[in-house]
Design a protein around this motif. Structure first.
Motif, PDB file in Angstrom:
ATOM      1  N   ALA A  48       1.353   2.771   2.106  1.00 43.20           N
ATOM      2  CA  ALA A  48       2.687   3.316   1.876  1.00 43.20           C
ATOM      3  C   ALA A  48       2.884   4.662   2.544  1.00 43.20           C
ATOM      4  O   ALA A  48       3.985   5.201   2.551  1.00 43.20           O
ATOM      5  N   GLY A  49       1.830   5.200   3.155  1.00 45.72           N
ATOM      6  CA  GLY A  49       1.906   6.522   3.743  1.00 45.72           C
ATOM      7  C   GLY A  49       2.386   6.579   5.176  1.00 45.72           C
ATOM      8  O   GLY A  49       2.537   7.667   5.730  1.00 45.72           O
ATOM      9  N   TYR A  50       2.621   5.423   5.812  1.00 48.23           N
ATOM     10  CA  TYR A  50       3.094   5.445   7.194  1.00 48.23           C
ATOM     11  C   TYR A  50       3.950   4.212   7.455  1.00 48.23           C
ATOM     12  O   TYR A  50       3.912   3.236   6.707  1.00 48.23           O
ATOM     13  N   THR A  51       4.755   4.267   8.515  1.00 51.89           N
ATOM     14  CA  THR A  51       5.794   3.262   8.740  1.00 51.89           C
ATOM     15  C   THR A  51       5.226   1.861   8.905  1.00 51.89           C
ATOM     16  O   THR A  51       5.735   0.909   8.310  1.00 51.89           O
ATOM     17  N   LEU A  52       4.172   1.695   9.707  1.00 51.42           N
ATOM     18  CA  LEU A  52       3.599   0.369   9.907  1.00 51.42           C
ATOM     19  C   LEU A  52       3.074  -0.195   8.591  1.00 51.42           C
ATOM     20  O   LEU A  52       3.261  -1.382   8.299  1.00 51.42           O
ATOM     21  N   GLY A  53       2.444   0.649   7.782  1.00 52.63           N
ATOM     22  CA  GLY A  53       1.952   0.198   6.486  1.00 52.63           C
ATOM     23  C   GLY A  53       3.078  -0.197   5.551  1.00 52.63           C
ATOM     24  O   GLY A  53       2.968  -1.165   4.794  1.00 52.63           O
ATOM     25  N   ARG A  54       4.188   0.532   5.600  1.00 53.47           N
ATOM     26  CA  ARG A  54       5.331   0.184   4.747  1.00 53.47           C
ATOM     27  C   ARG A  54       5.962  -1.134   5.193  1.00 53.47           C
ATOM     28  O   ARG A  54       6.426  -1.926   4.359  1.00 53.47           O
ATOM     29  N   LEU A  55       5.973  -1.380   6.506  1.00 56.91           N
ATOM     30  CA  LEU A  55       6.469  -2.678   6.985  1.00 56.91           C
ATOM     31  C   LEU A  55       5.585  -3.812   6.465  1.00 56.91           C
ATOM     32  O   LEU A  55       6.080  -4.888   6.126  1.00 56.91           O
ATOM     33  N   PHE A  56       4.290  -3.547   6.384  1.00 57.75           N
ATOM     34  CA  PHE A  56       3.365  -4.541   5.832  1.00 57.75           C
ATOM     35  C   PHE A  56       3.626  -4.759   4.343  1.00 57.75           C
ATOM     36  O   PHE A  56       3.697  -5.897   3.874  1.00 57.75           O
ATOM     37  N   LEU A  57       3.804  -3.683   3.589  1.00 54.41           N
ATOM     38  CA  LEU A  57       4.079  -3.806   2.158  1.00 54.41           C
ATOM     39  C   LEU A  57       5.418  -4.489   1.906  1.00 54.41           C
ATOM     40  O   LEU A  57       5.596  -5.163   0.885  1.00 54.41           O
ATOM     41  N   ASP A  58       6.359  -4.313   2.836  1.00 54.27           N
ATOM     42  CA  ASP A  58       7.660  -4.976   2.722  1.00 54.27           C
ATOM     43  C   ASP A  58       7.577  -6.468   3.048  1.00 54.27           C
ATOM     44  O   ASP A  58       8.555  -7.197   2.860  1.00 54.27           O
ATOM     45  N   GLY A  59       6.445  -6.913   3.588  1.00 52.63           N
ATOM     46  CA  GLY A  59       6.289  -8.321   3.952  1.00 52.63           C
ATOM     47  C   GLY A  59       6.887  -8.678   5.303  1.00 52.63           C
ATOM     48  O   GLY A  59       7.053  -9.855   5.616  1.00 52.63           O
ATOM     49  N   ARG A  60       7.169  -7.681   6.133  1.00 49.93           N
ATOM     50  CA  ARG A  60       7.808  -7.952   7.424  1.00 49.93           C
ATOM     51  C   ARG A  60       6.787  -8.212   8.523  1.00 49.93           C
ATOM     52  O   ARG A  60       7.138  -8.739   9.582  1.00 49.93           O
ATOM     53  N   ILE A  61       5.528  -7.791   8.311  1.00 46.94           N
ATOM     54  CA  ILE A  61       4.447  -8.116   9.238  1.00 46.94           C
ATOM     55  C   ILE A  61       3.240  -8.564   8.417  1.00 46.94           C
ATOM     56  O   ILE A  61       3.157  -8.286   7.221  1.00 46.94           O
ATOM     57  N   THR A  62       2.305  -9.246   9.077  1.00 44.75           N
ATOM     58  CA  THR A  62       1.115  -9.749   8.391  1.00 44.75           C
ATOM     59  C   THR A  62       0.014  -8.690   8.373  1.00 44.75           C
ATOM     60  O   THR A  62       0.095  -7.673   9.066  1.00 44.75           O
ATOM     61  N   ALA A  63      -1.031  -8.982   7.593  1.00 47.84           N
ATOM     62  CA  ALA A  63      -2.172  -8.068   7.531  1.00 47.84           C
ATOM     63  C   ALA A  63      -2.846  -7.951   8.901  1.00 47.84           C
ATOM     64  O   ALA A  63      -3.280  -6.859   9.302  1.00 47.84           O
ATOM     65  N   GLU A  64      -2.948  -9.071   9.631  1.00 48.12           N
ATOM     66  CA  GLU A  64      -3.564  -9.048  10.951  1.00 48.12           C
ATOM     67  C   GLU A  64      -2.737  -8.209  11.925  1.00 48.12           C
ATOM     68  O   GLU A  64      -3.283  -7.475  12.760  1.00 48.12           O
ATOM     69  N   GLN A  65      -1.410  -8.318  11.836  1.00 45.22           N
ATOM     70  CA  GLN A  65      -0.550  -7.524  12.703  1.00 45.22           C
ATOM     71  C   GLN A  65      -0.658  -6.036  12.368  1.00 45.22           C
ATOM     72  O   GLN A  65      -0.700  -5.197  13.273  1.00 45.22           O
ATOM     73  N   ARG A  66      -0.713  -5.704  11.076  1.00 43.52           N
ATOM     74  CA  ARG A  66      -0.883  -4.303  10.684  1.00 43.52           C
ATOM     75  C   ARG A  66      -2.206  -3.747  11.217  1.00 43.52           C
ATOM     76  O   ARG A  66      -2.268  -2.633  11.738  1.00 43.52           O
ATOM     77  N   GLU A  67      -3.261  -4.526  11.101  1.00 41.51           N
ATOM     78  CA  GLU A  67      -4.569  -4.081  11.583  1.00 41.51           C
ATOM     79  C   GLU A  67      -4.552  -3.860  13.098  1.00 41.51           C
ATOM     80  O   GLU A  67      -5.142  -2.893  13.599  1.00 41.51           O
TER      81      GLU A  67
END
Length: 206
Positions: free
Chosen positions: A66-85
């Motif tokens: 939740a501390g950065y934009t890419l992580g928040r997109l992941f928490l929102d369900g807009r990208i996958t865990a693999e994409q976040r990594e």
């Protein structure tokens, strides 16, 4: 001239009481802060940070994502865990490139304000080799992103989300989100090629 008796009294006075504790955390008045007080202060600071995060980003979680934009997109369900990594790996590679080559990191939000000038370029042979390797990896990743369909938009979107960490991009429209996903998928594919060889399984961009 100091007499022997005065020296003895001064020595005894210096020996009175316990020695001052070194590196002890203290209140403003000088009194040592007890352990339970430090723990309470940490809890209060965490509660304030979480309340601010919930108010600003609508996220009621202690997750580091939740501390950065890419992580928040992941928490929102807009990208996958693999994409976040994959995005995290890209950001780390870019940060390493900037650091080793003495280039200021472009996002002020990601560092201390007194260090925005970057770091001096290293002159040792080993660090020069590391800097060259980091530059080669950066150029490879840039080429991977530029080689995607609509590569310019993909490359810019990935950079702005993963490196610049622009908060407004959390609400990006679907066409721009498609560029982000396309770039992250390309990075996943490139990582697979590097880890498993050019003859790895085929990859379908989503």
């Amino acid at each position: 001239m100091t007499s022997k008796a005065q020296k003895l009294r001064a020595k005894r006075k210096a020996q009175l009481g316990r020695p001052r504790k070194a590196n002890a955390e203290r209140f403003a008045c000088g009194k040592i802060r007890p352990e339970w007080s430090r723990q309470e202060s940490e809890k209060e600071a965490m509660a304030v940070a979480l309340a601010a995060r919930k108010r600003m980003h609508g996220l009621d979680t202690t997750s580091a994502f939740a501390g950065y934009t890419l992580g928040r997109l992941f928490l929102d369900g807009r990208i996958t865990a693999e994409q976040r990594e994959a995005g995290d790996d890209y950001a780390a590679a870019m940060a390493r490139y900037y650091h080793l080559n003495g280039i200021p990191y472009p996002s002020v939000r990601a560092q201390a304000l007194d260090r925005v000038a970057g770091h001096p370029g290293e002159t040792s042979e080993e660090r020069a080799r590391m800097a060259l390797k980091a530059a080669d990896r950066m150029m490879r990743l840039e080429g991977v992103l530029a080689g995607c369909e609509e590569g310019r938009q993909v490359k810019t979107t990935i950079f702005n989300v993963c490196v610049m960490d622009y908060e407004g991009l959390r609400l990006m429209p679907e066409p721009q989100l498609a560029w982000l996903r396309r770039g992250l998928n390309a990075l996943i594919f490139d990582k697979g090629l590097r880890e498993y060889g050019e003859g790895g399984a085929s990859f379908e961009q989503r």
